[in-house]
Design a protein around this motif. Structure first.
Motif, short mmCIF file in Angstrom:
data_model
loop_
_atom_site.label_atom_id
_atom_site.label_comp_id
_atom_site.label_asym_id
_atom_site.label_seq_id
_atom_site.Cartn_x
_atom_site.Cartn_y
_atom_site.Cartn_z
N ARG A 155 0.92 -1.30 -0.28
CA ARG A 155 0.18 -0.18 0.41
C ARG A 155 0.56 1.24 -0.29
NH1 ARG A 155 -5.51 1.04 1.39
NH2 ARG A 155 -5.87 3.01 2.74
N SER A 156 0.51 1.92 -0.81
CA SER A 156 1.61 3.59 -0.98
C SER A 156 1.47 4.31 0.15
CB SER A 156 1.18 3.62 -2.65
OG SER A 156 -0.10 4.07 -2.16
N GLN A 157 0.25 4.85 0.13
CA GLN A 157 -0.27 6.18 0.91
C GLN A 157 -1.10 5.05 2.06
OE1 GLN A 157 -2.55 8.61 -0.97
NE2 GLN A 157 -0.88 10.27 -1.33
N LYS A 158 -0.14 5.33 3.42
CA LYS A 158 -0.84 5.35 4.72
C LYS A 158 -1.18 5.74 5.72
CE LYS A 158 2.77 0.87 3.78
NZ LYS A 158 2.61 1.17 2.80
N THR A 159 -2.57 5.13 6.08
CA THR A 159 -2.72 6.02 7.01
C THR A 159 -1.92 5.95 8.81
OG1 THR A 159 -4.18 4.63 8.12
CG2 THR A 159 -5.37 5.84 6.27
N ASP A 160 -2.51 6.38 9.92
CA ASP A 160 -1.71 6.87 10.76
C ASP A 160 -1.53 5.50 11.19
OD1 ASP A 160 -0.83 9.13 10.93
OD2 ASP A 160 -2.27 10.20 11.89
N GLU A 162 -2.79 2.38 9.53
CA GLU A 162 -1.79 1.91 9.27
C GLU A 162 -0.20 2.07 9.07
OE1 GLU A 162 -4.36 1.06 5.37
OE2 GLU A 162 -2.91 2.89 5.21
N ILE A 163 0.40 2.73 9.36
CA ILE A 163 1.42 2.90 10.00
C ILE A 163 1.83 2.52 11.18
CG2 ILE A 163 3.58 4.81 10.81
CD1 ILE A 163 1.80 6.24 8.74
#
Length: 329
Positions: A155-160, A162-163
């Motif tokens: 996943r390229s852009q991750k939410t807080d 997901e990080i």
């Protein structure tokens, strides 16, 4: 539940005085006492198994449980015109077990032990099912964890959320693999003759005055008694932040009524050691749509990571307390 289903109560030899909603069902005041009318989503055979279990344990002296009422056709389930099944059971008015009252929780652990003493069955009841061994269940969880890890890394852009999830993923994933492999080696090969409640937690333990009742046997299944004890302990340990006295008080209370074998202590250790809560968070995230992730999920994840140190300390003491030597762990 469809209120039109109330008309189906005419199929029973009862006189209904009034009805109201409660506990996700319809409660009925009758001349026979308060009853609960609810939709039934399981198999018909499972209802027969449940009824046979309840009848047997009452005959053996474990009386503080619900009963299933049969209709005029002597059937346990009643079907409406849409094909939906309903079940009518006795109802005990009271409150749920207080998870903050350890004396009450200890009583609940003793009630569980008393239940297990009467739920050992020499002969199998029709309709009963056997649980998969714990390590098989964990292997299914691990497959999902592996699939979600791959998804997260790609996943390229991750939410807080997901990080944070990815940051802690390898630790909990590797722990899950390790526990599963060790449990596979030590898993009991014997056949379980016990019937477990299957959902032994405070919601299903009702306090009525000085009496304690056990309800909702829909998930009853043949398995080790450890299954029930583990679920009850894990819920309370998580709520307490893995306070050691909570876990040991529950085990000691259970042990006073029913002896726990060395092999059962070993099974209990591995069930508690598996990162079940982490898997539940991952499972909810992956299967509920990822466009919007509730902030509560991040709170739950942070709580799991914060509690891990206390959990490891509890498990280390558990090994010492019950003589689970390095050769066994």
């Amino acid at each position: 539940m469809n209120d039109r289903s109330i008309s189906l109560l005419e199929n029973y030899d009862i006189e209904v005085l009034r009805t109201w909603r409660g506990r996700g069902a319809i409660l009925c005041e009758t001349k026979q006492g308060t009853l609960i009318w609810k939709e039934y989503t399981g198999h018909k055979e499972k209802a027969a198994f449940q009824d046979a279990l309840l009848t047997t344990i009452r005959e053996r002296g474990f009386e503080n449980v619900e009963s299933i009422l049969k209709n005029k056709e002597k059937e346990l389930l009643t079907q409406d015109q849409d094909g939906t099944f309903y079940i009518l059971k006795t109802y005990h008015e009271g409150r749920e077990c207080n998870v903050k009252d350890m004396d009450e929780c200890a009583r609940a652990a003793q009630m569980l032990a008393r239940f297990h003493k009467v739920s050992c069955m020499e002969d199998s009841f029709p309709g009963g099912s056997m649980s998969h061994p714990a390590h098989v269940e964990f292997e299914k969880h691990n497959k999902e964890l592996r699939r979600v890890r791959k998804y997260l890394k790609e996943r390229s852009q991750k939410t807080d959320f997901e990080i944070c999830l990815l940051k802690n993923y390898d630790y909990f994933f590797n722990l899950a693999l390790q526990i599963t492999e060790e449990l596979r080696f030590y898993q009991s090969k014997g056949e379980n003759r016990f019937v477990c409640h299957g959902d032994y937690q405070h919601h299903n333990i009702i306090i009525c005055g000085n009496e304690m009742y056990l309800i909702n046997f829909e998930k009853c299944v043949y398995d080790s008694p450890v299954k029930d004890l583990y679920l009850f302990m894990r819920k309370l340990l998580e709520k307490s932040g893995w306070v050691q006295s909570v876990g040991f008080d529950l085990v000691n209370a259970y042990e006073k009524v029913r002896h726990i074998e060395k092999e059962e202590y070993l099974q209990l250790y591995y069930r508690l050691a598996y990162p079940e809560k982490f898997w539940k968070i991952v499972n909810f995230y992956y299967n509920s749509g990822k466009a919007w992730i509730p902030g509560k999920n991040l709170e739950k994840l942070c709580k799991v990571t914060e509690q891990e140190k206390n959990k490891r300390e509890f498990l280390d003491k558990f090994k010492l307390q019950y003589g689970l030597c390095p050769a066994e762990i």
